[in-house]
Scaffold this active site. Structure first.
Site, PDB file in Angstrom:
ATOM      1  N   SER A 101     -23.717  24.174  40.475  1.00  0.00           N
ATOM      2  CA  SER A 101     -22.944  24.956  39.738  1.00  0.00           C
ATOM      3  C   SER A 101     -23.796  25.689  38.721  1.00  0.00           C
ATOM      4  CB  SER A 101     -21.943  24.277  38.829  1.00  0.00           C
ATOM      5  OG  SER A 101     -21.000  25.233  38.359  1.00  0.00           O
ATOM      6  N   ASP A 121     -16.907  24.876  43.764  1.00  0.00           N
ATOM      7  CA  ASP A 121     -17.909  24.367  42.631  1.00  0.00           C
ATOM      8  C   ASP A 121     -18.241  22.961  43.303  1.00  0.00           C
ATOM      9  OD1 ASP A 121     -19.383  23.330  40.712  1.00  0.00           O
ATOM     10  OD2 ASP A 121     -18.312  24.215  39.034  1.00  0.00           O
TER      11      ASP A 121
END
Length: 392
Positions: free
Chosen positions: A58, A210
């Protein structure tokens, strides 16, 4: 470190957690580490010169990309000292804050998050990354990288790495697409779709969210990856076995966690239904739980490994588990909060080296004589410099 067969005394690994705007915390720590490397080896020294693999999830994936993507001189696009400015410039536009927060705004945000799509449209992040990274692919990074995402069509993790991209054209994604995929946090940013086409006409598609849902802390993933390289004969570490702690130097940087008793409580959660677990007064409890659980579980495993092999000092995990207020959120991109997060990063340098207590899950000061994190990073820089000189 760019030969076909790497030979060294120790494998060097850097890992950076996910955490949205909180990425400014590890960014601050990387700036300090790079300054120490420059004191030893000159002003042109960069983080990417010293690590065999850099892993990031991320926001950690964005940091990984910024310090390993090549510029026109084939050097890292960003020096670590510039990472803080990168966050100050872009976070307020990626996560625009409402001008005022009142009842109507809260209700609108709640229903928007539940039924109206992600909280942020991701347009600025998409355009910024496309413009910044252009046609650079993951195969072009200046050292090996690991950036995880999660494919919601296949319901399985997708791990992007430079070594895999070199071996298989259908894994050689644009770095901009990799960054958009690994940072597409559910409810915050839209899922990211893209395709890779190889020269022989084959196509592979990706439907990504993510990487934090699979590995918010990618340290163990990086260790496994480098062990694979050793077994495949692409890396040799003296005469030592691949997975001994004293043959590794591992630096793992967290993005901070909420103070244990400050954010949620069992008495409140006992009354929650599905919607409250997804959204509670601006927070996302379920996502927070998954992210922190993922990060901590990896730290438990890695800490156990290094403790079992009497190599605790070869593994440095820097994490703050005392965050409160706006600092606990991944999307508060106000200048005030960003400045506060940068101060938290600076403050971590002064804190004593800590290790997770495998019984309580809390970080506790290490044994006397190990000093603070600034001293530990300085020692780490010396070991990295020695390893690089040995290989040359």
């Amino acid at each position: 470190m760019a030969s076909s067969l790497k030979k060294g005394k120790k494998v060097t690994i850097l890992s950076i957690d996910g955490g949205g705007v909180k990425g400014i915390i590890p960014g601050t720590l990387l700036s300090f580490l790079e300054s120490k490397l420059q004191e030893l080896d000159g002003p042109d020294a960069r983080i990417a010169d010293y690590f065999d693999v850099i892993a990031g999830t991320s926001t950690g994936g964005l940091l990984t990309t910024m310090i390993t993507a090549p510029n026109k001189h084939n050097r890292p696009m960003y020096a670590a000292m510039d990472l803080k400015d990168f966050y100050f410039e872009h976070c307020p536009k990626i996560f625009p804050q409402p001008s005022r927060i009142g009842f109507i705004n809260k209700v609108s945000s709640l229903f928007g998050t539940i039924i109206g799509g992600p909280k942020y449209d991701g347009k600025y992040l998409r355009s910024m990354l496309k413009e910044l990274l252009g046609n650079i692919t993951i195969k072009d990074t200046l050292t090996d990288v690991i950036i995880p995402a999660f494919d919601i069509k296949l319901l399985q993790p997708v791990i992007f790495s430079r070594e895999d991209a070199k071996a298989c054209p259908l894994k050689n994604a644009l770095l901009s697409d990799v960054c958009l995929g690994t940072s597409a946090a559910p409810t915050f940013l839209p899922a990211h779709y893209f395709e890779i086409k190889s020269a022989d006409g084959k196509t592979r598609s990706f439907d990504l969210i993510d990487g934090g849902v699979a590995a918010n802390n990618p340290t163990l993933m990086a260790m496994t990856h480098i062990s694979k390289q050793i077994l495949m004969g692409k890396f040799k570490i003296g005469d030592k076995e691949p997975l001994k702690g004293n043959s590794m130097l591992v630096l793992s940087l967290g993005t901070g966690e909420a103070k244990r008793e400050a954010k949620y409580s069992a008495s409140r959660a006992a009354k929650w239904g599905m919607l409250s677990w997804l959204y509670d007064n601006g927070a996302t409890p379920l996502l927070d739980v998954y992210a922190d659980a993922s990060s901590d579980m990896v730290d438990f495993h890695v800490s156990t490994f290094f403790q079992a092999t009497c190599s605790e000092r070869n593994y440095l995990r820097i994490q703050d588990d005392t965050l409160t207020g706006d600092a606990t959120y991944v999307d508060v991109g106000t200048r005030e909060n960003l400045e506060g997060l940068a101060e938290i990063g600076e403050g971590l340098l002064k804190k004593a080296v800590s290790r997770v207590n495998l019984e309580t899950g809390k970080f506790e000061a290490a044994a006397e004589g190990e000093g603070n994190n600034a001293e530990a990073l300085s020692d780490f820089a010396k070991l990295l410099s020695e390893e690089r000189k040995f290989r040359k």
